[in-house]
Motif scaffolding. Sequence first.
Motif, PDB file in Angstrom:
ATOM      1  N   ILE A 141       0.868  -1.172   0.000  1.00  0.00           N
ATOM      2  CA  ILE A 141       0.000   0.000   0.000  1.00  0.00           C
ATOM      3  C   ILE A 141       0.909   1.226   0.000  1.00  0.00           C
ATOM      4  O   ILE A 141       1.673   1.438   0.925  1.00  0.00           O
ATOM      5  N   THR A 142       0.800   2.014  -1.036  1.00  0.00           N
ATOM      6  CA  THR A 142       1.596   3.230  -1.149  1.00  0.00           C
ATOM      7  C   THR A 142       0.871   4.393  -0.496  1.00  0.00           C
ATOM      8  O   THR A 142       1.460   5.176   0.240  1.00  0.00           O
ATOM      9  N   GLU A 143      -0.417   4.530  -0.789  1.00  0.00           N
ATOM     10  CA  GLU A 143      -1.278   5.549  -0.191  1.00  0.00           C
ATOM     11  C   GLU A 143      -2.629   4.886   0.064  1.00  0.00           C
ATOM     12  O   GLU A 143      -3.284   4.448  -0.891  1.00  0.00           O
ATOM     13  N   PRO A 144      -3.064   4.762   1.330  1.00  0.00           N
ATOM     14  CA  PRO A 144      -4.296   4.035   1.632  1.00  0.00           C
ATOM     15  C   PRO A 144      -5.490   4.507   0.799  1.00  0.00           C
ATOM     16  O   PRO A 144      -5.716   5.700   0.641  1.00  0.00           O
ATOM     17  N   MET A 145      -6.209   3.529   0.247  1.00  0.00           N
ATOM     18  CA  MET A 145      -7.419   3.730  -0.550  1.00  0.00           C
ATOM     19  C   MET A 145      -7.175   4.530  -1.826  1.00  0.00           C
ATOM     20  O   MET A 145      -8.113   4.960  -2.475  1.00  0.00           O
ATOM     21  N   ARG A 146      -5.903   4.722  -2.221  1.00  0.00           N
ATOM     22  CA  ARG A 146      -5.591   5.484  -3.430  1.00  0.00           C
ATOM     23  C   ARG A 146      -4.585   4.785  -4.343  1.00  0.00           C
ATOM     24  O   ARG A 146      -4.802   4.718  -5.542  1.00  0.00           O
ATOM     25  N   THR A 147      -3.476   4.298  -3.788  1.00  0.00           N
ATOM     26  CA  THR A 147      -2.392   3.787  -4.630  1.00  0.00           C
ATOM     27  C   THR A 147      -1.800   2.508  -4.035  1.00  0.00           C
ATOM     28  O   THR A 147      -1.502   2.457  -2.843  1.00  0.00           O
ATOM     29  N   TRP A 148      -1.635   1.487  -4.912  1.00  0.00           N
ATOM     30  CA  TRP A 148      -1.029   0.223  -4.515  1.00  0.00           C
ATOM     31  C   TRP A 148       0.013  -0.165  -5.558  1.00  0.00           C
ATOM     32  O   TRP A 148      -0.177   0.075  -6.751  1.00  0.00           O
ATOM     33  N   ARG A 149       1.069  -0.802  -5.105  1.00  0.00           N
ATOM     34  CA  ARG A 149       2.063  -1.357  -6.022  1.00  0.00           C
ATOM     35  C   ARG A 149       2.017  -2.870  -5.886  1.00  0.00           C
ATOM     36  O   ARG A 149       2.041  -3.414  -4.782  1.00  0.00           O
ATOM     37  N   LEU A 150       1.943  -3.552  -7.036  1.00  0.00           N
ATOM     38  CA  LEU A 150       1.947  -5.014  -7.077  1.00  0.00           C
ATOM     39  C   LEU A 150       3.142  -5.432  -7.921  1.00  0.00           C
ATOM     40  O   LEU A 150       3.288  -4.959  -9.060  1.00  0.00           O
ATOM     41  N   ALA A 151       3.978  -6.298  -7.375  1.00  0.00           N
ATOM     42  CA  ALA A 151       5.171  -6.708  -8.108  1.00  0.00           C
ATOM     43  C   ALA A 151       5.468  -8.177  -7.854  1.00  0.00           C
ATOM     44  O   ALA A 151       5.213  -8.691  -6.764  1.00  0.00           O
ATOM     45  N   ALA A 152       5.987  -8.833  -8.890  1.00  0.00           N
ATOM     46  CA  ALA A 152       6.441 -10.221  -8.786  1.00  0.00           C
ATOM     47  C   ALA A 152       7.721 -10.347  -9.602  1.00  0.00           C
ATOM     48  O   ALA A 152       7.758  -9.966 -10.780  1.00  0.00           O
TER      49      ALA A 152
END
Length: 182
Positions: A1-12
């Motif tokens: 979670i980068t910014e709650p309820m606004r921005t997420w980063r997903l990485a594999a």
Amino acid sequence: ITEPMRTWRLAAAPSDVDLAFDLTFRARTQPFQMEPSMIIHKDGRLVIAYAHFVQSGRFDGWIEAGRERFEVDGWLGERDRSWGARNPSGRVKRGLHIWLPIQLPEVAPWVWIHERPSGRRTNMSGALRPDGLGEPDRVRDFSYELDIREVAHHRILDRSRVAIASEGGEALDLETELMLPM
């Protein structure tokens, strides 16, 4: 979670399955919680008790599959979050279950309904969620026509027509048709 309820980063990272990605989801709509929360009893015992929300956003980054890399630039998509208890079989209610997250440039309609085999609607929730984090406009009415054909033991949706009416007076009429892989 980068910014709650606004921005997420997903990485594999790359692995032996030849799939890797680095994606950032940025919210384009406010979260919308399905109402009512799902509570189902069967034979006197609680089998489902969960809450659920959805949120439309845009994805940026990249995906690598095998030796191919795909750049992701503003792809529209949906974040779907639920929590609580569910029947592991998922077979509690029979009938028609429509789960409809749609991504359009100016609005992200989302509708969920359940109807008994008799056609009686038992649940409906949804909203027209405007791009730009505006207030969701709850769905007041939802109707549909489905053109379905049987193929072996499967049903295939060839076409659909849906009409969505909101509490705020908006109306959205959409048609879909089957798109086969090229």
